[in-house]
Design a protein around this motif. Sequence first.
Motif, PDB file in Angstrom:
ATOM      1  N   TYR A   1      14.452 -19.315 -30.222  1.00 13.59           N
ATOM      2  CA  TYR A   1      15.635 -19.603 -30.040  1.00 13.59           C
ATOM      3  C   TYR A   1      16.995 -18.554 -30.052  1.00 13.59           C
ATOM      4  N   GLY A   2      17.488 -18.532 -28.863  1.00  8.58           N
ATOM      5  CA  GLY A   2      18.637 -17.338 -28.813  1.00  8.58           C
ATOM      6  C   GLY A   2      18.058 -16.185 -28.040  1.00  8.58           C
ATOM      7  N   TRP A   3      16.565 -16.081 -27.801  1.00  6.30           N
ATOM      8  CA  TRP A   3      16.216 -14.803 -27.212  1.00  6.30           C
ATOM      9  C   TRP A   3      16.960 -14.799 -25.936  1.00  6.30           C
ATOM     10  N   ASP A   4      17.265 -15.547 -25.102  1.00  2.53           N
ATOM     11  CA  ASP A   4      18.032 -15.516 -23.656  1.00  2.53           C
ATOM     12  C   ASP A   4      19.205 -15.105 -24.117  1.00  2.53           C
ATOM     13  N   GLU A   5      19.816 -14.847 -25.163  1.00  4.31           N
ATOM     14  CA  GLU A   5      21.190 -14.446 -25.500  1.00  4.31           C
ATOM     15  C   GLU A   5      21.148 -13.153 -26.000  1.00  4.31           C
ATOM     16  N   GLY A   6      19.714 -12.544 -26.072  1.00  5.77           N
ATOM     17  CA  GLY A   6      19.562 -11.339 -26.384  1.00  5.77           C
ATOM     18  C   GLY A   6      19.348 -10.983 -28.011  1.00  5.77           C
ATOM     19  N   GLU A   7      19.368 -12.244 -28.899  1.00  2.62           N
ATOM     20  CA  GLU A   7      19.007 -12.375 -30.285  1.00  2.62           C
ATOM     21  C   GLU A   7      18.550 -13.403 -30.571  1.00  2.62           C
ATOM     22  N   ARG A   8      17.449 -13.297 -31.265  1.00  2.86           N
ATOM     23  CA  ARG A   8      16.761 -14.591 -32.004  1.00  2.86           C
ATOM     24  C   ARG A   8      17.630 -15.003 -33.138  1.00  2.86           C
ATOM     25  N   LYS A   9      17.965 -16.388 -33.056  1.00  2.00           N
ATOM     26  CA  LYS A   9      18.814 -16.957 -34.087  1.00  2.00           C
ATOM     27  C   LYS A   9      18.532 -18.179 -34.822  1.00  2.00           C
ATOM     28  N   LEU A  10      17.324 -18.403 -34.856  1.00  2.00           N
ATOM     29  CA  LEU A  10      16.744 -19.559 -35.452  1.00  2.00           C
ATOM     30  C   LEU A  10      17.192 -19.391 -37.126  1.00  2.00           C
ATOM     31  N   HIS A  11      16.874 -18.327 -37.700  1.00  2.00           N
ATOM     32  CA  HIS A  11      17.306 -18.126 -39.013  1.00  2.00           C
ATOM     33  C   HIS A  11      18.792 -18.403 -39.290  1.00  2.00           C
ATOM     34  N   VAL A  12      19.676 -17.953 -38.470  1.00  2.00           N
ATOM     35  CA  VAL A  12      21.081 -18.128 -38.370  1.00  2.00           C
ATOM     36  C   VAL A  12      21.351 -19.378 -38.370  1.00  2.00           C
ATOM     37  N   LEU A  13      20.775 -20.271 -37.551  1.00  2.00           N
ATOM     38  CA  LEU A  13      21.170 -21.870 -37.241  1.00  2.00           C
ATOM     39  C   LEU A  13      20.930 -22.463 -38.439  1.00  2.00           C
TER      40      LEU A  13
ATOM     41  N   CYS B   1      10.562 -21.801 -22.892  1.00  2.00           N
ATOM     42  CA  CYS B   1       9.957 -20.924 -23.759  1.00  2.00           C
ATOM     43  C   CYS B   1       9.822 -19.585 -22.980  1.00  2.00           C
ATOM     44  N   MET B   2       9.466 -18.620 -23.721  1.00  2.00           N
ATOM     45  CA  MET B   2       9.256 -17.286 -23.348  1.00  2.00           C
ATOM     46  C   MET B   2       7.681 -16.805 -23.110  1.00  2.00           C
ATOM     47  N   SER B   3       6.769 -17.804 -23.141  1.00  2.00           N
ATOM     48  CA  SER B   3       5.382 -17.353 -22.730  1.00  2.00           C
ATOM     49  C   SER B   3       4.967 -17.966 -21.521  1.00  2.00           C
ATOM     50  N   ASP B   4       3.817 -17.418 -21.208  1.00  2.00           N
ATOM     51  CA  ASP B   4       3.026 -17.464 -19.847  1.00  2.00           C
ATOM     52  C   ASP B   4       1.735 -17.906 -20.191  1.00  2.00           C
ATOM     53  N   CYS B   5       1.546 -18.949 -21.108  1.00  2.00           N
ATOM     54  CA  CYS B   5       0.080 -19.013 -21.492  1.00  2.00           C
ATOM     55  C   CYS B   5      -0.721 -19.662 -20.356  1.00  2.00           C
ATOM     56  N   SER B   6      -1.980 -18.983 -20.097  1.00  4.38           N
ATOM     57  CA  SER B   6      -2.762 -19.228 -19.140  1.00  4.38           C
ATOM     58  C   SER B   6      -3.334 -20.791 -18.746  1.00  4.38           C
ATOM     59  N   TYR B   7      -3.215 -21.496 -19.792  1.00  8.26           N
ATOM     60  CA  TYR B   7      -3.808 -22.730 -19.966  1.00  8.26           C
ATOM     61  C   TYR B   7      -2.854 -24.032 -19.725  1.00  8.26           C
ATOM     62  N   CYS B   8      -1.508 -23.536 -19.959  1.00 12.88           N
ATOM     63  CA  CYS B   8      -0.324 -24.608 -20.205  1.00 12.88           C
ATOM     64  C   CYS B   8       0.431 -24.922 -18.953  1.00 12.88           C
ATOM     65  N   ILE B   9       0.398 -26.174 -18.680  1.00  8.30           N
ATOM     66  CA  ILE B   9       1.091 -26.763 -17.543  1.00  8.30           C
ATOM     67  C   ILE B   9       2.653 -26.951 -17.801  1.00  8.30           C
ATOM     68  N   THR B  10       2.901 -27.029 -18.871  1.00  2.00           N
ATOM     69  CA  THR B  10       4.249 -27.377 -19.626  1.00  2.00           C
ATOM     70  C   THR B  10       5.324 -26.596 -19.097  1.00  2.00           C
ATOM     71  N   LYS B  11       5.114 -25.028 -18.831  1.00  2.48           N
ATOM     72  CA  LYS B  11       6.070 -23.914 -18.583  1.00  2.48           C
ATOM     73  C   LYS B  11       6.487 -24.512 -17.014  1.00  2.48           C
ATOM     74  N   HIS B  12       5.530 -25.040 -16.199  1.00  4.06           N
ATOM     75  CA  HIS B  12       6.154 -25.455 -14.772  1.00  4.06           C
ATOM     76  C   HIS B  12       7.092 -26.350 -14.794  1.00  4.06           C
ATOM     77  N   ALA B  13       7.366 -27.167 -15.825  1.00  4.99           N
ATOM     78  CA  ALA B  13       8.172 -28.288 -15.974  1.00  4.99           C
ATOM     79  C   ALA B  13       9.333 -27.591 -16.544  1.00  4.99           C
ATOM     80  N   THR B  14       9.371 -26.752 -17.719  1.00  3.03           N
ATOM     81  CA  THR B  14      10.602 -26.439 -18.310  1.00  3.03           C
ATOM     82  C   THR B  14      11.043 -25.097 -18.082  1.00  3.03           C
ATOM     83  N   GLY B  15      10.408 -23.997 -17.594  1.00  5.34           N
ATOM     84  CA  GLY B  15      10.975 -22.785 -17.372  1.00  5.34           C
ATOM     85  C   GLY B  15      11.242 -21.913 -18.564  1.00  5.34           C
TER      86      GLY B  15
END
Length: 418
Positions: A183-195, A134-148
């Motif tokens: 989805y797609g943010w890492d490629e410079g463009e959000r693409k959920l609607h396209v998919l 994900c692109m978040s950094d929530c202060s309560y979330c441990i998931t980000k440590h596993a997924t990046g």
Amino acid sequence: MARYHIETYGCTANRGESRQIERSLRDGGHHPADGPEEADVAILNTCTVVEKTERNMLRRAEELDAETPADLVVTGCMALAQGEEFAAADLDAEVLHWDEVPEYVRNGECPTTTPDTEPVLDGVVGILPIARGCMSDCSYCITKHATGKIDSPSVEENLEKARALVHAGAREIRITGQDTGVYGWDEGERKLHVLLDRICTEIEGEFRVRVGMANPKGVHGIREELAEVFAAHDELYNFLHAPVQSGSDDVLGDMRRQHQVSEYVEVVETFDDYLDEWTLSTDFIVGFPTETDRDFEQSMALLRETRPEKINVTRFSKRPGTDAADMKGLGGTVKKERSKAMSELKMDVMDEVYESMVGDVRSVLLTEDGTDDSLVGYDRAYRQVAIPDAQNQGVELGDTVDAEVTGHNTVYALGELV
């Protein structure tokens, strides 16, 4: 990610519900513990068939409460019919409907897809993880440590995976990920609607698509494009899960949620403009360490204003290694009282929705076994409809049927085949 321990008592229906709880927990990256003493959460799925059973359930709940250092969740028949008995026994237990349990365990965190993010066919339901991270950094979330951070396969790759699921027999495709909106943010463009547009226009066959959790910040930037795609394609369930977590911008800032309340409201208003009927699902965390009485009232006001039809209410609990774990927490009584107040409002909102459906004829895609000979499915707005005795009337999983809504049980509708 949490380690869970689950115990099930009673009938086949209870065992089926426990299997679905476990499936959801594993889909979210959680793992079974070796026993209650090793668990982060203990789950007791109860029966209440006779008085002796009730006494046994209370005794086992007390034993689990003593055996595990973790949270205790009580669900099942006794929890729903006689939940006050557990409170009277002075148990510090969260009493929940069985389908609320996975969200409670998740504690507001993003789900964690499997490392290879490969699609899975489960009966007539195809599960398609479209990205990892994900692109978040929530202060309560441990998931980000596993997924990046977000890692998005191409639209073409996900399109082919969706096509393979349909060809393998999927009648419903569930688009999943830590945050589908980016989805797609890492490629410079959000693409959920396209998919979504390409899945609906380029894949042959009869199927429906449900979009999984999308944080408000990611959706906000493509809200017009996304709502337009929803309006254009009957294959898409008119359903959006956008977890707001709080109605207070101050608390959202402390949570590092990236969005503000106004952006969440703008997403809701945009979908209201494009769709005549749709289901908003959201999450609230109550009792965050910095949440004041005024902050909580703002959350209650936001719930009343936007009236989401599916609401996951979670009492904040600390996850090791997160920044929020170092904050001075609120007392358990405060969190319990706020959770109770919001849960009561939640049930009022949901009851109103399902009551309004009574008398309607709905197109329902049957995707799950129910109790006895019933089947369970979802209408176009992804509202759950259970049809008693459906298997004895010549229909089966994967069928799309017309059903008249004859009643409801607050969290789902009851229907008869037309």
